[in-house]
Structure formats: structure tokens, C-alpha cells
Design an enzyme around this catalytic site. Structure first.
Site, short mmCIF file in Angstrom:
data_model
loop_
_atom_site.label_atom_id
_atom_site.label_comp_id
_atom_site.label_asym_id
_atom_site.label_seq_id
_atom_site.Cartn_x
_atom_site.Cartn_y
_atom_site.Cartn_z
N LYS A 5 0.84 -1.20 0.00
CA LYS A 5 0.00 0.00 0.00
C LYS A 5 0.88 1.26 0.00
O LYS A 5 2.10 1.18 0.02
CB LYS A 5 -0.96 -0.03 1.18
CG LYS A 5 -1.80 -1.32 1.24
CD LYS A 5 -2.70 -1.54 0.02
CE LYS A 5 -3.01 -2.98 -0.27
NZ LYS A 5 -4.10 -3.61 0.40
C1 LIG Z 1 -4.99 -4.77 0.76
C2 LIG Z 1 -6.45 -4.65 0.71
C3 LIG Z 1 -7.24 -5.06 1.78
C4 LIG Z 1 -6.69 -5.80 2.99
O1 LIG Z 1 -5.74 -5.09 3.70
P1 LIG Z 1 -4.73 -5.92 4.69
O2 LIG Z 1 -4.03 -4.82 5.43
O3 LIG Z 1 -3.82 -6.71 3.82
O4 LIG Z 1 -5.55 -6.77 5.57
C5 LIG Z 1 -8.61 -4.85 1.71
N1 LIG Z 1 -9.16 -4.27 0.63
C6 LIG Z 1 -8.44 -3.87 -0.43
C7 LIG Z 1 -9.11 -3.23 -1.59
C8 LIG Z 1 -7.06 -4.07 -0.43
O5 LIG Z 1 -6.34 -3.72 -1.51
#
Ligand SMILES: *Cc1c(COP(=O)(O)O)cnc(C)c1O
Length: 382
Positions: free
Chosen positions: A192
């Protein structure tokens, strides 16, 4: 011999994501370790305040992952067995898994082939008297079409939860898209925009919801005078202070990071647009600032994606699929009664999308090398 003008000899691997931490961050971590307060301490509170201020919301609750944030948000918003929760079919499985964890019914709606985000027309057709919530995903950091969604949902009084896992730092008409829902969630996973290794956050303007979420993340714990009271079934979804300092350290550079990602994305798209066999991601509409959490292109049907990804790997370029069509995954098929292909645009994107490296540590030369490699990989695999 290793001149950058001869990129064929580039020795390094271009990764999909690549976060760098300076000595300032390490000093912050050392400080937390020395303090002895490793969880739910002042650093977590500091990170929450900083994110809330950046987004322009009143409250933020830090948790252990984006998935934990989604799960808690559904609990806080009262999603229960029998409820229908509408979400895009083309998304990270976490968006749908949390609905299943609540015993609620995911209603998987198709997406727009250009933006990859929830299609407002398809959304409208999917609503029923049991629809309790719509989860709008800002997929790959491109804000969902909130004005269109609000037009459909506003008159019916159906709330929106923003899955802004990918869109911290994005803008829609000068504001964070995370302000558009009853609540929004972020993820701080390494793929992210800003990372704490693992981590997540829920933001909301609703003070009652924020207080309840803060309790729920800590087993439902509440102090009443001298007494600890657990008056609601909660979770351990706490964030550690060791991780919170990583987040706080990156936040002041967020605008710069997102600017750089947009600049590199424009550079890459300009190189990919003339190529046959691949479609670059949509140019953002007026007033929309994406984050390009992932740079996701769509291959023509004739291109063998597996071989394309392998051909890029041969050139030391990491790439992967865009994301998944939930309706085709075994864990959703039975509950949703779907067969692979039932949600057509999502299914097409799940087969043909490809994420290419895009992050601030890449140079212009790296981007040109990626574009050149995509061109030759397309020739090899069409
Ligand atoms: C990465 C992601 C998640 C989950 O996040 P984590 O921190 O890995 O649990 C949920 N929704 C979307 C759209 C994502 O890209």
C-alpha cells in the site's frame, strides 16, 4: 559496461513495491522500545491523530490490518446474519471475506471496464429491501465514482463504507475519498501507499462509532472507574506502537509520494498507449487524483498472461495479476450461487489484468526499461 543507457544489463530487480526507511524512522523505533510502552500507547494515538488530520475526519482507530479494519467496521455498523452487503466483485478477497465472517450475504456487483470500480447502474439493480450497506472500493487507489453511488444510495438511506485500503492520499474534488462514507478503512500492508508492515485504520466523523470501535479492537474493554468492564464481545485487533511510528514517519511525505506515483504513472502510460496488446489504466477524470497503489493494465485476449509475466520476470521485472473476481472463488461460489464468468467485466479483468512495478523508488530510466520490456514481452507472448 553497466551504464544505465544499456538497460538490458540492469542488475537490480524492479519490485512491485519497495519501501525505504531512513535513520529517523529507526530512531523512532528505538525510542518506543526504550519506553517500554509497546502497544496502545502514545505513538498509536499520535498516528491516529495524524491520519485523521490528513484525511479531514474527526476520529481514527488504528488496528492490526486493513482486514481487521473492515471486519470491525462491519461490526460497528451493525451488519448481522441475513443482511445483504453489496460490494464490487473485482477486489481483494478481504472486502468480501469480512461480510462472510459476519454471516451476512455478499452481493457481488460488476465493475466498470475502464476504472475497474463499482458500476453504479449494476449497483442499483442489485439493491433489495435487505441491502444494509454498500462497500465502495477505491481499487488500486482510484476513487470510486462516489457522486454516482450517492445518487443511487442517498434517497434510499443506504450507507457507504469506503474500502480505501489503496487510496490514502487520493483526492476527489479536493477531498479525501475516505470522507465520502459513514466510515472508511485504510491498509498499511507493504503493497500500500504507506506501510507499517501490517496495519490498518478506520476513520469516521461519527463519535459514537469511533468509541465503540476503539473498545471492540481491545476485547470490548472499557474502564469504568476502578473497574474493567467487557460489555460487548470484542477482538484483539490492536496496533503496536513499534509499527505506529513507521506510519507517522511516512505521513509528512505522503503528498510527495502520491505526486511521484502519478508522475511515473503518466510517464509509463505515455509509453504503453501506442503499444498493441495492452491497455493502460484510465486517465483520471477532472478533479480525481489517484494514488496508483498499483499500476494495473489490461492485456488483449490473445496475450498469454502467464507467459507475459514470466517474460517480464526474465528481465528482472516483477509483475502479477491485478486482483480477483470473487464470484469465481470457491469460498464465495456456494454462498453466492455463482459460476465463473457470471460477473462478466470482473471475470474478464481477473483473467487479463496485470500489475506492473510503480513506486517512488523507481527512476525515469526504470520506467522506460519497464515499457521497453513490456513491448518485447508482448511480442514474445502474443
Ligand atoms: C490490501 C487490501 C485489503 C486488505 O488489507 P490488509 O491490510 O492486507 O488486511 C482490503 N481491501 C483492499 C481493496 C485491499 O487492496
Amino acid at each position: 559496461m553497466t551504464s544505465r543507457s544499456a538497460p538490458q544489463t540492469t542488475p537490480k530487480v524492479l519490485r512491485l513495491a519497495d519501501h525505504r526507511f531512513g535513520p529517523d524512522v529507526l530512531a523512532g523505533v528505538e525510542e518506543v522500545l526504550a519506553s517500554g510502552q509497546l502497544t496502545l500507547g502514545p505513538r498509536v494515538a499520535e498516528f491516529e491523530h495524524a491520519v485523521a488530520a490528513h484525511v479531514g475526519v474527526a476520529h481514527a482507530v488504528a488496528v492490526s490490518s486493513g482486514t481487521a479494519a473492515l471486519h470491525l467496521a462491519l461490526v460497528g455498523l451493525g451488519i448481522a446474519p441475513g443482511d445483504e452487503v453489496v460490494l464490487p466483485d473485482f477486489t481483494h478477497p478481504a472486502t468480501g471475506n469480512v461480510v462472510l465472517h459476519r454471516g451476512a450475504r455478499p452481493v457481488l456487483v460488476d465493475v466498470d471496464p475502464g476504472t475497474y470500480n463499482l458500476d453504479a447502474g449494476a449497483l442499483e439493480r442489485a439493491l433489495t429491501p435487505r441491502t444494509r450497506l454498500v462497500i465502495a472500493v477505491d481499487l488500486f487507489g482510484l476513487p470510486a465514482d462516489y457522486p454516482a453511488l450517492e445518487k443511487v444510495l442517498g434517497p434510499r438511506g443506504i450507507p457507504i463504507l469506503c474500502d480505501a485500503a489503496c487510496s490514502l492520499g487520493a483526492e476527489l474534488s479536493g477531498e479525501s475519498p475516505a470522507r465520502r462514507g459513514e466510515a472508511a478503512i485504510f491498509s498499511f500492508h507493504p503493497r500500500k501507499i504507506l506501510t507499517t508492515g501490517e496495519g490498518g485504520m478506520i476513520v469516521t466523523d461519527n463519535p459514537g462509532l469511533a468509541t465503540r470501535l476503539a473498545r471492540l479492537r481491545n476485547h470490548g474493554f472499557e474502564r469504568r472507574g476502578e473497574q474493567a468492564v467487557f460489555h460487548e464481545l470484542g477482538f484483539n485487533y490492536r496496533m503496536s506502537d513499534v509499527l505506529a511510528v513507521l506510519g507517522s514517519a511516512q505521513l509528512p511525505r505522503l503528498t510527495e509520494i502520491v505526486d511521484r506515483r502519478n508522475y511515473l504513472a503518466r510517464l509509463l502510460s505515455a509509453r504503453l498507449e501506442p503499444l498493441e496488446g495492452i491497455r493502460a489504466p484510465a486517465t483520471p477524470a477532472e478533479g480525481v487524483r489517484p494514488t496508483f497503489q498499483a499500476y494495473v493494465a489490461v492485456l488483449d485476449e490473445e496475450v498469454d498472461r502467464g507467459r507475459f509475466i514470466a517474460a517480464l520476470a526474465d528481465k528482472s521485472i516483477e509483475s502479477t495479476i491485478g486482483t480477483y473476481a470473487l464470484h469465481a472463488q470457491p469460498s464465495f461460489r456456494e454462498v453466492c450461487g455463482t459460476e465463473p464468468g457470471d460477473v462478466p467485466v470482473s471475470w474478464m479483468l481477473a483473467q487479463r489484468s496485470v500489475a506492473l512495478p510503480l513506486h517512488p523508488s523507481l527512476s525515469e530510466t526504470d520506467i522506460l526499461w519497464i515499457a521497453e520490456s513490456v513491448s518485447s514481452a508482448l511480442e514474445e507472448t502474443t
